[in-house]
Motif scaffolding. Structure first.
Motif, PDB file in Angstrom:
ATOM      1  N   TYR A 181      50.770   5.937  49.161  1.00  0.00           N
ATOM      2  CA  TYR A 181      51.869   6.896  49.253  1.00  0.00           C
ATOM      3  C   TYR A 181      51.301   8.300  49.178  1.00  0.00           C
ATOM      4  O   TYR A 181      50.468   8.605  48.316  1.00  0.00           O
ATOM      5  CB  TYR A 181      52.864   6.693  48.118  1.00  0.00           C
ATOM      6  CG  TYR A 181      53.737   5.467  48.248  1.00  0.00           C
ATOM      7  CD1 TYR A 181      54.892   5.487  49.015  1.00  0.00           C
ATOM      8  CD2 TYR A 181      53.412   4.285  47.587  1.00  0.00           C
ATOM      9  CE1 TYR A 181      55.706   4.366  49.127  1.00  0.00           C
ATOM     10  CE2 TYR A 181      54.211   3.155  47.689  1.00  0.00           C
ATOM     11  CZ  TYR A 181      55.355   3.207  48.465  1.00  0.00           C
ATOM     12  OH  TYR A 181      56.155   2.099  48.565  1.00  0.00           O
ATOM     13  N   ASN A 189      59.533  14.503  52.663  1.00  0.00           N
ATOM     14  CA  ASN A 189      58.860  13.336  53.215  1.00  0.00           C
ATOM     15  C   ASN A 189      57.900  12.689  52.222  1.00  0.00           C
ATOM     16  O   ASN A 189      57.211  13.382  51.475  1.00  0.00           O
ATOM     17  CB  ASN A 189      58.083  13.717  54.476  1.00  0.00           C
ATOM     18  CG  ASN A 189      59.001  14.110  55.616  1.00  0.00           C
ATOM     19  OD1 ASN A 189      59.632  13.254  56.224  1.00  0.00           O
ATOM     20  ND2 ASN A 189      59.096  15.400  55.903  1.00  0.00           N
ATOM     21  N   ALA A 191      54.973   9.843  52.860  1.00  0.00           N
ATOM     22  CA  ALA A 191      54.281   9.001  53.838  1.00  0.00           C
ATOM     23  C   ALA A 191      53.812   7.715  53.166  1.00  0.00           C
ATOM     24  O   ALA A 191      53.462   7.711  51.985  1.00  0.00           O
ATOM     25  CB  ALA A 191      53.099   9.750  54.433  1.00  0.00           C
ATOM     26  N   LYS A 276      55.279   4.786  63.040  1.00  0.00           N
ATOM     27  CA  LYS A 276      54.515   5.456  64.087  1.00  0.00           C
ATOM     28  C   LYS A 276      54.476   4.623  65.365  1.00  0.00           C
ATOM     29  O   LYS A 276      54.638   5.157  66.468  1.00  0.00           O
ATOM     30  CB  LYS A 276      53.099   5.736  63.583  1.00  0.00           C
ATOM     31  CG  LYS A 276      52.217   6.427  64.602  1.00  0.00           C
ATOM     32  CD  LYS A 276      50.824   6.667  64.042  1.00  0.00           C
ATOM     33  CE  LYS A 276      49.920   7.330  65.087  1.00  0.00           C
ATOM     34  NZ  LYS A 276      48.552   7.548  64.546  1.00  0.00           N
ATOM     35  N   SER A 315      51.399   2.912  59.817  1.00  0.00           N
ATOM     36  CA  SER A 315      51.746   4.258  59.353  1.00  0.00           C
ATOM     37  C   SER A 315      53.269   4.402  59.348  1.00  0.00           C
ATOM     38  O   SER A 315      53.899   4.417  60.416  1.00  0.00           O
ATOM     39  CB  SER A 315      51.122   5.322  60.265  1.00  0.00           C
ATOM     40  OG  SER A 315      49.717   5.301  60.166  1.00  0.00           O
ATOM     41  N   ASN A 317      56.782   6.426  57.398  1.00  0.00           N
ATOM     42  CA  ASN A 317      57.156   7.677  56.733  1.00  0.00           C
ATOM     43  C   ASN A 317      58.614   7.616  56.299  1.00  0.00           C
ATOM     44  O   ASN A 317      59.487   7.223  57.078  1.00  0.00           O
ATOM     45  CB  ASN A 317      56.960   8.875  57.658  1.00  0.00           C
ATOM     46  CG  ASN A 317      57.188  10.189  56.948  1.00  0.00           C
ATOM     47  OD1 ASN A 317      56.296  10.700  56.284  1.00  0.00           O
ATOM     48  ND2 ASN A 317      58.381  10.757  57.068  1.00  0.00           N
TER      49      ASN A 317
END
Length: 607
Positions: A181, A189, A191, A276, A315, A317
């Motif tokens: 994280y 945000n 991630a 992503k 990936s 988010n």
């Protein structure tokens, strides 16, 4: 009490006392049982047993054997553990990550409050579930139920900084799932990078995807929970097109195309998960809550591509923030589309006119009550030419009313077609368009409807007070009472002011235009109907409608002082004496043709 009774009581007491001491466990038996219970508790939590004594070791061994079946299963040791919370904090949010499931356990938005004044939590505790579902060594695994390990500690980031924390779900030393994280010093945000190491050797070769399950219970944050439920649902971007599930009923969807992101939208806040490389075969659903403080239940099962021949990395988010148009637009990915700006022309008006105008005025950092006042005044100034034409057209109709009444008396009400034809002939002679007073009003309607969507979804109004309105994002309350007609349990003062002003404007319009019959009374009935409709709507919306009606009334007073009925009548009489040869519009031609056809049909019927 006689002697025999007394002796009996003494003997009974002696027997009970003797039994207590004879049946009392020894000190060693008590210690052995305590050790057995402690060892069992430690084994359940996955902790090593104490080696203080032979009895403790035997007890721990017994407990371990009892759980050996679970421990031998894939990730079996991770089924036991103690929850640890790691806090990630920046200038906007406080996110707490739990070792249980490696998931975001709670998110608090800094500077925001619930309707009851408590800190605003997007979700908390077991209301949020997040994890991967897959088959490993013949067993179904859900990472949401397993304990991760971490050596990280709480982090607080500010400015341009960025930091990360790591959580690991171990199968063996070289086989694990890792969550990383990351949070920056600014923004909403968090991630999440998911790294799988060696687990492809555990998963069947036929399995080409991992299923991600994300489900959340979103609870009440606004005063009007019914309105909050009506404006909350699940949004998603599929094949670069944003769509959503129903806001008014339980709904579900199986998405066949690639999904870029999924949003659990509440009225003024959203939790958005973006991948992503996108999700496939996503199954989404949203369910209504009918009682308590629950707004809705959200659930998503979506698949991520999995390569059986190498380690995999994903990936993701999270966006945890407000449904504020400028904030969402700055995030990209078309996030701002989750804000309902209306449909068709209304959405275009809000996106390209209302939002830029509001942002311009907001840049002066004034009270939002003043911003709405200036926005309304600006709109009225832009539309004032239409308003002027509308009023002049009504004035023409007003001065023609005596002549129209003469036609009506001459022809009679029984022959409607002939009467309409004679009236159209008069309009043509004097150069008056009978629809001239309505057309400008029709052109203003899209703006009126556009604001109906704009203000109830305007995050900036949340918690903002003005005059007697404590929060312009919800209804103001003059007084409350026991619910009647469903949930009607209060009276909004701003809604009353809006209704009274609209009735005043209607009365003035009727007086100046000479309206009669059903149209006259319909103008009074509609504001009363809208009172019950808008009573529970945000005070900011009713404030705009109040200002709009007030400015319309004042504008008409000003225009009335500029317009001379005698001059208008003289001009119309001059047009009648010197008619201009004008080409008929297609509309006029069709109207005349239709009237002639109806008149002919009426004559044939009377024969």
């Amino acid at each position: 009490m006689d002697r025999n009774t007394l002796i009996g009581l003494v003997l009974m007491f002696a027997i009970i006392t003797g039994s207590f001491y004879l049946m009392k466990p020894s000190e060693s038996e008590i210690k052995q049982e305590q050790a057995r219970q402690e060892a069992k508790a430690k084994a359940t939590k996955g902790l090593p047993a104490s080696n203080d004594s032979t009895a403790n070791a035997k007890t721990a061994q017994t407990a371990a054997i009892a759980d050996s079946a679970e421990l031998k299963k894939p990730f079996g040791a991770s089924k036991f553990g103690t929850e640890k919370i790691i806090t990630l904090e920046n200038d906007a949010i406080i996110a707490k990550i739990s070792t249980k499931g490696g998931k975001v356990r709670s998110v608090e938005l800094k500077g925001e409050k619930n309707f009851n004044g408590k800190p605003l939590m997007l979700f908390d505790g077991e209301d949020n579930k997040f994890g991967f579902l897959f088959n490993a060594a013949g067993q179904n695994v859900s990472t949401n139920d397993l304990f991760f390990t971490t050596e990280s500690s709480d982090i607080q980031v500010s400015g341009e900084g960025k930091q990360s924390v790591k959580f690991k779900l171990n199968y063996s030393a070289d086989q694990y799932i890792e969550y990383v994280y990351s949070i920056a010093g600014k923004g909403y945000n968090v991630a999440l990078d998911v790294n799988t190491k060696g687990i492809q050797n555990l998963i069947p070769q036929s399995q080409k995807t991992l299923t991600l399950n994300w489900s959340t219970v979103l609870r009440q944050k606004e005063q009007n929970i019914e309105s909050e439920r009506q404006k909350s649902t699940l949004y998603y971007q599929e094949d670069n097109k944003v769509d959503h599930l129903s806001e008014s009923k339980d709904d579900d969807e199986a998405l066949e195309k690639k999904v870029q992101w999924i949003a659990f939208k509440q009225h003024y806040f959203s939790n958005i998960l973006n991948a992503k490389d996108g999700f496939v075969n996503a199954k989404i659903d949203v369910k209504h809550a009918t009682e308590g403080d629950v707004v809705k239940f959200y659930n998503t099962n979506a698949e991520l591509a999995f390569d059986n021949h190498k380690d995999n990395n994903y990936s993701l988010n999270f966006f945890f923030g407000p449904n504020q148009y400028n904030v969402l637009k700055a995030e990209g990915n078309d996030y701002q589309s989750i804000i309902n700006m209306g449909w068709g022309p209304m959405r275009w008006i809000n996106q390209w006119i209302t939002v830029p105008a509001f942002n311009f005025l907001d840049g002066f950092h004034m009270s939002y009550g003043i911003v709405i006042l200036l926005l309304t005044l600006l709109l009225k100034l832009v539309l004032s030419p239409m308003t002027y034409k509308s009023y002049v057209s009504m004035a023409k109709m007003r001065v023609l009313k005596p002549q129209l009444d003469e036609i009506k008396a001459k022809v009679g009400e029984d022959n409607q077609m002939l009467m309409q034809q004679e009236q159209m002939k008069l309009y043509k002679q004097v150069g008056v368009n009978p629809l001239g007073g309505c057309l400008p009003l029709v052109l203003q309607m899209p703006f009126t409807i556009a604001f109906f969507y704009f203000f109830p979804n305007l995050f900036e109004l949340r918690g903002q007070s003005f005059l007697f309105m404590k929060d312009m994002s919800t209804y103001d309350t003059l007084f409350t009472f026991a619910p009647i007609f469903g949930s009607f349990n209060h009276i909004s003062l701003m809604c009353i002011l809006m209704t009274l002003t609209t009735l005043l404007t209607t009365w003035y319009n009727n007086a100046t235009s000479g309206a009669t019959g059903q149209m006259k009374y319909m103008g009074y009935i509609m504001p009363l109907i809208f009172f019950f409709v808008l009573n529970s709507f945000p005070a900011g919306l009713n404030y705009y409608y109040f200002l709009s009606a007030l400015f319309t009334f004042l504008t008409q007073l000003v225009i009335r002082s500029m317009v001379n009925d005698d001059k208008i009548l003289a001009k119309l009489e001059e047009n009648k004496k010197n008619p201009k040869a004008e080409k008929k519009s297609s509309f006029q031609a069709k109207m005349e043709e239709m009237m002639r056809a109806q008149q002919q049909a009426q004559q044939n019927k009377n024969k």
